[in-house]
Design an enzyme around this catalytic site. Structure first.
Site, PDB file in Angstrom:
ATOM      1  N   ASN A 190       0.835  -1.183   0.000  1.00 28.05           N
ATOM      2  CA  ASN A 190       0.000   0.000   0.000  1.00 28.05           C
ATOM      3  C   ASN A 190       0.882   1.249   0.000  1.00 28.05           C
ATOM      4  OD1 ASN A 190       0.544  -0.791   2.760  1.00 28.05           O
ATOM      5  ND2 ASN A 190      -1.077   0.557   3.479  1.00 28.05           N
ATOM      6  N   GLU A 203       0.166   5.166   0.681  1.00 30.24           N
ATOM      7  CA  GLU A 203      -0.785   6.179   1.089  1.00 30.24           C
ATOM      8  C   GLU A 203      -0.398   7.547   0.534  1.00 30.24           C
ATOM      9  OE1 GLU A 203      -2.312   4.076   5.204  1.00 30.24           O
ATOM     10  OE2 GLU A 203      -1.097   5.893   5.370  1.00 30.24           O
ATOM     11  N   CYS A 254      -4.058   0.469  -2.584  1.00 27.66           N
ATOM     12  CA  CYS A 254      -3.900  -0.690  -1.713  1.00 27.66           C
ATOM     13  C   CYS A 254      -2.884  -1.666  -2.303  1.00 27.66           C
ATOM     14  CB  CYS A 254      -5.235  -1.398  -1.543  1.00 27.66           C
ATOM     15  SG  CYS A 254      -6.512  -0.407  -0.747  1.00 27.66           S
ATOM     16  N   GLU A 303      -3.130  -4.871  -2.741  1.00 28.40           N
ATOM     17  CA  GLU A 303      -3.722  -5.834  -3.656  1.00 28.40           C
ATOM     18  C   GLU A 303      -3.825  -5.252  -5.069  1.00 28.40           C
ATOM     19  OE1 GLU A 303      -5.804  -6.429   0.404  1.00 28.40           O
ATOM     20  OE2 GLU A 303      -4.899  -4.786  -0.727  1.00 28.40           O
ATOM     21  N   CYS A 343     -10.229  -4.899   0.846  1.00 27.02           N
ATOM     22  CA  CYS A 343     -11.289  -3.903   0.984  1.00 27.02           C
ATOM     23  C   CYS A 343     -12.250  -4.002  -0.206  1.00 27.02           C
ATOM     24  CB  CYS A 343     -10.693  -2.499   1.075  1.00 27.02           C
ATOM     25  SG  CYS A 343     -10.063  -1.844  -0.498  1.00 27.02           S
TER      26      CYS A 343
END
Length: 132
Positions: free
Chosen positions: A45, A47, A56, A58, A89
């Site tokens: 991830n 940010e 993210c 994934e 998520c």
């Protein structure tokens, strides 16, 4: 996938976890996706101060696979330092369903893991077949 293959995928996800950039949430995540060809792609991830620009782990791993020309995803391992394994998520579920609606997923936290199938996490997903 057999246990040794899952172990290798977990190690790749944990290695990616070390590179996560999560100064705002403190929730670092690493991911590793294996494709039908056997190739493994990782992501972490990343940010951003503009929270909506965050990506993210994934989706980062999936983007790496797609950028390399891979479209057939067979397994995803997620690694975090959470107290318990966490599934992808909602946004990641939707993105993964585009290429692999029945993707096999394992999430690892410490010495425990949880296993999911994407179709059970996102039943009746919106996809290309809905676009006519």
């Amino acid at each position: 996938m057999d246990e040794s293959a899952w172990g290798a995928l977990q190690r790749a996800a944990t290695k990616a976890l070390a590179h996560a950039y999560a100064p705002y949430s403190g929730f670092a995540v690493g991911a590793a996706i294996q494709t039908k060809s056997g190739a493994v792609f990782t992501g972490c991830n990343v940010e951003n101060a503009s929270y909506g620009a965050t990506i993210c782990a994934e989706r980062a791993a999936m983007a790496a696979a797609v950028a390399a020309g891979e479209r057939e995803l067979v397994a995803l391992a997620i690694s975090s330092k959470a107290k318990r394994p966490t599934p992808p998520c909602g946004i990641c579920r939707q993105c993964l369903a585009e290429l692999a609606p029945s993707l096999s997923i394992r999430s690892y936290a410490g010495s425990t893991h949880a296993q999911y199938n994407l179709s059970s996490l996102l039943p009746d997903a919106f996809g290309p077949n809905h676009l006519g």
